[in-house]
Each structure stands twice: as structure tokens, then as C-alpha cells.
Design an enzyme around this catalytic site. Structure first.
Site, PDB file in Angstrom:
ATOM      1  CD  GLU A  46     122.616   2.888  44.455  1.00 10.08           C
ATOM      2  OE1 GLU A  46     121.359   2.535  44.160  1.00 10.08           O
ATOM      3  OE2 GLU A  46     123.487   3.414  43.554  1.00 10.08           O
ATOM      4  CG  ASN A 193     124.610  -2.478  40.133  1.00  6.83           C
ATOM      5  OD1 ASN A 193     123.693  -3.222  40.345  1.00  6.83           O
ATOM      6  ND2 ASN A 193     124.531  -1.225  39.541  1.00  6.83           N
ATOM      7  CD  GLU A 194     121.247  -1.548  36.715  1.00  4.98           C
ATOM      8  OE1 GLU A 194     121.543  -0.497  36.412  1.00  4.98           O
ATOM      9  OE2 GLU A 194     120.084  -1.987  37.197  1.00  4.98           O
ATOM     10  CE1 TYR A 260     114.140  -0.814  41.189  1.00  7.56           C
ATOM     11  CE2 TYR A 260     115.630  -1.402  39.081  1.00  7.56           C
ATOM     12  CZ  TYR A 260     115.498  -0.793  40.589  1.00  7.56           C
ATOM     13  OH  TYR A 260     116.451  -0.789  41.609  1.00  7.56           O
ATOM     14  CD  GLU A 316     119.622  -2.356  41.630  1.00  6.64           C
ATOM     15  OE1 GLU A 316     118.881  -1.746  40.872  1.00  6.64           O
ATOM     16  OE2 GLU A 316     120.764  -2.454  41.658  1.00  6.64           O
ATOM     17  CD  GLN A 365     118.486   1.938  46.741  1.00  8.94           C
ATOM     18  OE1 GLN A 365     118.911   2.500  47.755  1.00  8.94           O
ATOM     19  NE2 GLN A 365     118.899   2.144  45.409  1.00  8.94           N
TER      20      GLN A 365
END
Ligand code: AHR
Length: 512
Positions: A46, A193-194, A260, A316, A365
Site C-alpha cells: 500500500e 476496499n473496506e 488482523y 488482509e 504488508q
């Protein structure tokens, strides 16, 4: 940081001697049916902190050795990982990114403020050409994450035309004018995204309609086949998956999921390097919870798509700690210890197991951000323990998943029990079996008997990743604190293998 209650227990309260009962793993080596999607070993880059600028891209005029602006040390390290797919340009950044700002002569590219990540000025010197050329150099599939939150349908449609059309079309001609004659191959296209959060704060119903609208105009040019990915749920938001499956269905090829290993979104997330055994066990428990989350999203998908035509893409995942002291809070730069290596090992073992539905995963990432493979500091570079896990696991990519059972001690944290050993096995196209094993227990070695269910082998070789302690890490001035070594603790037996797995270790085995 709140201290968690923890203890290490046996499954049942057996006398101390019984704790040395061998762990038993049965691998049904003759029963493999599903291919492990190589894209499960995917990465994410990113425009955030120093992931792109400084981490991957230093520009042609940099004193840091580079090839056309990409730093050589990072390029070489990434080539070694054989990364299958790279997601870009975000993340939250994607929904404010206007791709046309990142093409053409660099000095003419407009600048923007990176509102999500530190409010720094983005000069757009790394854009579409720089990203797609990087993917070609790495030999990986690009995964473009499109702007739905603040972009237009026309903008996204034109991005697809610009990158993939070979005809005499306006966007293809603009690309040619910018120095690229032939189109690139772009398979993976994220439509937002999201979208429930930084990507537009939408309801699933509203986003489902937008997905249908945006994706309608993303055309397939000149034989390029698009795999359109809907912006999916966060963690436990099963309703988001339910609504999208119902309202979008097979218009999407894939739906994403973000998970996450993080203590929470408010306040401190804990130090990446300073933690105790209780924190470590909490992390293992939280990381393993992803199996239940994945299973529940899959159950919803199975209901609407029993033919398994839509993939679940965990695009992610990984650990999220406090930023390193002295670094910009918006840059998410964190160190990476043996604890992070375990999160990678355990999670990849889980993704392998659900390969039938899990078609891709992208750790967050690739460089300098969150659970990174690589950390850089100016000209210095260090490979993290997580990098070595990916390197040790890469033999699973594209191989046939072999089902297995594990009988072992359990650990516990916060009244939650979980197995102390994690494993995965696969058979490659040459017939070689690969096994990855992790002993989460920080104090106790494990004697493991592996039964290969009548499959005979004659030789075993192995690699081990372990360290002095679970908080060991590779620093710029001490880059080899956690590095793989040859593993000699596995022996061929009548029924398979016996393995002496040291405390807090991860191993990969190759059986011939
Ligand atoms: O990976 C960092 C950020 O986490 C991404 O930009 C966003 O999608 C997620 O919230």
C-alpha cells in the site's frame, strides 16, 4: 497494556510423566484432493509509510543500488519468495487514489495528500506503470484495488481499458503514448476496499448495488479475463457476507475478508518486541481464532454457492502492534519477532486446510508496514522471521493438500484452549511430500510420531526456524538473530516419521 490471565495445561490432568506422551499426527498421504491455491501466499503493498517509497521504490537517481528505480536488495529478496500475487495500491489508500494522477511524465503528475496515512504528500511517482512493471519483474499476478469510495464508474472502467486493452482504443493509445505498447495481464480486480469503513462507510445493501454497477463496466479486453473481487467483511461481520452472497452472487468471482491479530482498535495495541508469555499465548489464541471466522464465512458461502464458484480471499491479515518508538504513528512500522513468525506459520497452515474455498490471502504488508517480510532503513535491509516462514512454506504453493489429524497437548489463554502443535502437509507434482510444523509451546519440546497412512518414504530433510526467545527479532545491527537452519531432528520410521520438535520452533520437512 492489559495483562491477560494465562496458563499452560494438559488436555486432561495427567501425572507429569504423561506430559511426554508423543504427539501423534496422521497424514492421509494417499487421500489428497484439493490443490492449495498458490495465491494464498500473496502479498499486499500500500501507499502507506515507507512500503512503496523507500521500501520498494527509491527512484533511478538514488544512491541505493536499484534497477529502474526499484531497490535491488528488496527485489532479490522478493524474487526468492516466488510471490504469486501482489495487491496494490491499498488498503484505505485505494479509495482515495485516482490512477490517472500516476501516469505520464513524472514531473507533470499531480500531487495529493495521503489522508489515511499520516497526511503526507504523495507525489504519484509510483503509479500504474511502475506497479505493473514490478509485477512482471517479480513474475507475480497483479491485483489492482479500485476506487469505489471516492472514484467514479468511468474512472475504474478506464483503468481496466488502459491496462488491458490491445485495441485502437483511447485508453490503450494513452498507455502507448506513455511508453507501454502491449497491455499488461491483469486478472485480479478489487471493486473497493473496506467499503463498510474507510472505503465509504456503506451498508452491505448499498455496496452490493454499487458492486453490480461498477463491475458491469469493467470489461474484458482482448482475451484478458477479470476475476472481480467484492469488498468483503471484517472479522466477525457475517451479515456483510450474507448480504453480498444474496445480492451479488456469482457477479463476483471472489469476496474478501480482513482479519488482523490485534488487541483492539482503540488505545495501545501492545509493543511488537516487548511482551511476556501471557501476551504471546493471547496472540496465538487470537491468531488461531481465524479458523472459526473463516469456517463461518464459508458456511454462509456454501449456503448460496454450493458449487463453490465464488472464492473467499483473505486479502488482509497479520499482526498489528504499536508503531516502533520514534516512528510516525501513521506509518505502521513495526518490528517482527518469533511471535510474528508463529502467527504466519499457524495462519498459513489454516489457509492451506480451507483451500477449497480460500482462493487467495495477502499478508499485510510486504515491506515496512505491519507484519512485513522485509524492513528497510535507508540503504539497510533486514529479512524478518515472517519472511523466513514464507520461504519455508513456499513448497505448499500449488501442491495437493493432504488431510491430517493431530493429537497433542493443549495450551490456554484467557480460558480458551488451543492445540500446541500446528501442521500442514501437501504433495507436489513430483510426488514429494512437504510438511510444515509449529510447536507453539515456548518451553517444551515435542516428540512427534507421524503416521503416513501406508505411504512409504526413504528420506527426510528439513529446515528449522527458532530463536533464543519468542521475542527475538532481526535488527539492522543484528540481522541474523532469527534465521533458518538445517534440521536434523526427523527420522524415517516404519510407519512414517519421528520428529523431535524443539520448543518455540517452526520446521518444514521434505520427504522423498
Ligand atoms: O493494512 C492497513 C490498513 O488496514 C488497510 O489500509 C485497510 O484496508 C485496513 O484497515
Amino acid at each position: 497494556m492489559k495483562k491477560m490471565f494465562f496458563s499452560i495445561l494438559m488436555v486432561s490432568f495427567l501425572p507429569l510423566m504423561a506430559q511426554n506422551t508423543p504427539t501423534k499426527i496422521t497424514i492421509y498421504a494417499d487421500q489428497g484432493k484439493t490443490q492449495i491455491n498458490k495465491e494464498i501466499y500473496g502479498q499486499f503493498a500500500e501507499h502507506l509509510g515507507t512500503c512503496i517509497y523507500g521500501g520498494i521504490w527509491v527512484g533511478e537517481n538514488s544512491p541505493i543500488p536499484n534497477t529502474n528505480g526499484y531497490r535491488n536488495d528488496v527485489l532479490n529478496a522478493l524474487k526468492q519468495l516466488q510471490i504469486p500475487v501482489l495487491r496494490w495500491p491499498g488498503g484505505c489508500f485505494a479509495d482515495e487514489y485516482h490512477w490517472m494522477d500516476g501516469i505520464g511524465p513524472k514531473e507533470k503528475r499531480p500531487k495529493m495528500v495521503n489522508n489515511n496515512w499520516g497526511g503526507v504528500v504523495e507525489d504519484n511517482s509510483f503509479g500504474t506503470h511502475e506497479f505493473l512493471n514490478l509485477c512482471e519483474m517479480l513474475g507475480c499476478e497483479p491485483y489492482l484495488s479500485g476506487n469505489v469510495g471516492s472514484g467514479t464508474v468511468e474512472e475504474l472502467a478506464k483503468w481496466v481499458e488502459y491496462t488491458t486493452s490491445d485495441g485502437d482504443s483511447p485508453m490503450a493509445n494513452l498507455r502507448r503514448q506513455n511508453g507501454r505498447e502491449k497491455p499488461w495481464k491483469v486478472k485480479y480486480l478489487g471493486v473497493g476496499n473496506e467499503s463498510w469503513g474507510c472505503g465509504g462507510s456503506m451498508t452491505p445493501e448499498y455496496y452490493a448495488d454499487l458492486f453490480r454497477r461498477y463491475s458491469t463496466y469493467c470489461r474484458e479486453f482482448d482475451g484478458n479475463r477479470l476475476y472481480k473481487i467484492a469488498s468483503g467483511a471484517s472479522d466477525y461481520d457475517y451479515n456483510w457476507t450474507e448480504v453480498l452472497m444474496k445480492k451479488v452472487g456469482t457477479r463476483m468471482k471472489g469476496i474478501s475478508l480482513h482479519y488482523y491479530t490485534v488487541k483492539g482498535w482503540d488505545g495501545s495495541k501492545g509493543s511488537a518486541t516487548k511482551f511476556d508469555k501471557a501476551d504471546y499465548l493471547w496472540t496465538m489464541g487470537k491468531c488461531l481464532e481465524i479458523e472459526d471466522v473463516v469456517k463461518k464465512h464459508i458456511a454462509i458461502m456454501d449456503k448460496y454457492d454450493p458449487q463453490n464458484r465464488i472464492g473467499l480471499l483473505v486479502d488482509e491479515w497479520g499482526t498489528w502492534w504499536d508503531q516502533e518508538p520514534g516512528t510516525h504513528p501513521g506509518f505502521l512500522f513495526q518490528q517482527n519477532t518469533m511471535r510474528d513468525a508463529f502467527v504466519a506459520a499457524l495462519t498459513l497452515n489454516i489457509f492451506n486446510k480451507y483451500s477449497e474455498r480460500v482462493k487467495m490471502a495477502n499478508i499485510a504488508q510486504v515491506v515496512n508496514v505491519l507484519q512485513a517480510m522485509i524492513l528497510t532503513d535507508g540503504p539497510k535491509m533486514v529479512l524478518t522471521p515472517t519472511y523466513y516462514v514464507f520461504d519455508m512454506y513456499k513448497k505448499h504453493m500449488g501442491a495437493t493438500y493432504l488431510p491430517l489429524d493431530i493429537q497433542c497437548d493443549e495450551l490456554s489463554s484467557n480460558n480458551k484452549m488451543f492445540p500446541s502443535v500446528s501442521a500442514s502437509a501437501s504433495k507436489d507434482s513430483n510426488g514429494s511430500i512437504h510438511i510444515t510444523l509449529a510447536n507453539i509451546n515456548p518451553d517444551k519440546e515435542q516428540n512427534i510420531e507421524i503416521d503416513l497412512a501406508n505411504v512409504k518414504i526413504s528420506k527426510v530433510t528439513g529446515t528449522i526456524l527458532t530463536a533464543k526467545s519468542i521475542d527475538s527479532y532481526n535488527a539492522f545491527d543484528n540481522p541474523n538473530a532469527v534465521v533458518p537452519a538445517i534440521f536434523k531432528g526427523a527420522k524415517v520410521t516404519k510407519s512414517g516419521l519421528s520428529v523431535m520438535l524443539p520448543a518455540k520452533s517452526i520446521i518444514s520437512l521434505e520427504l522423498l
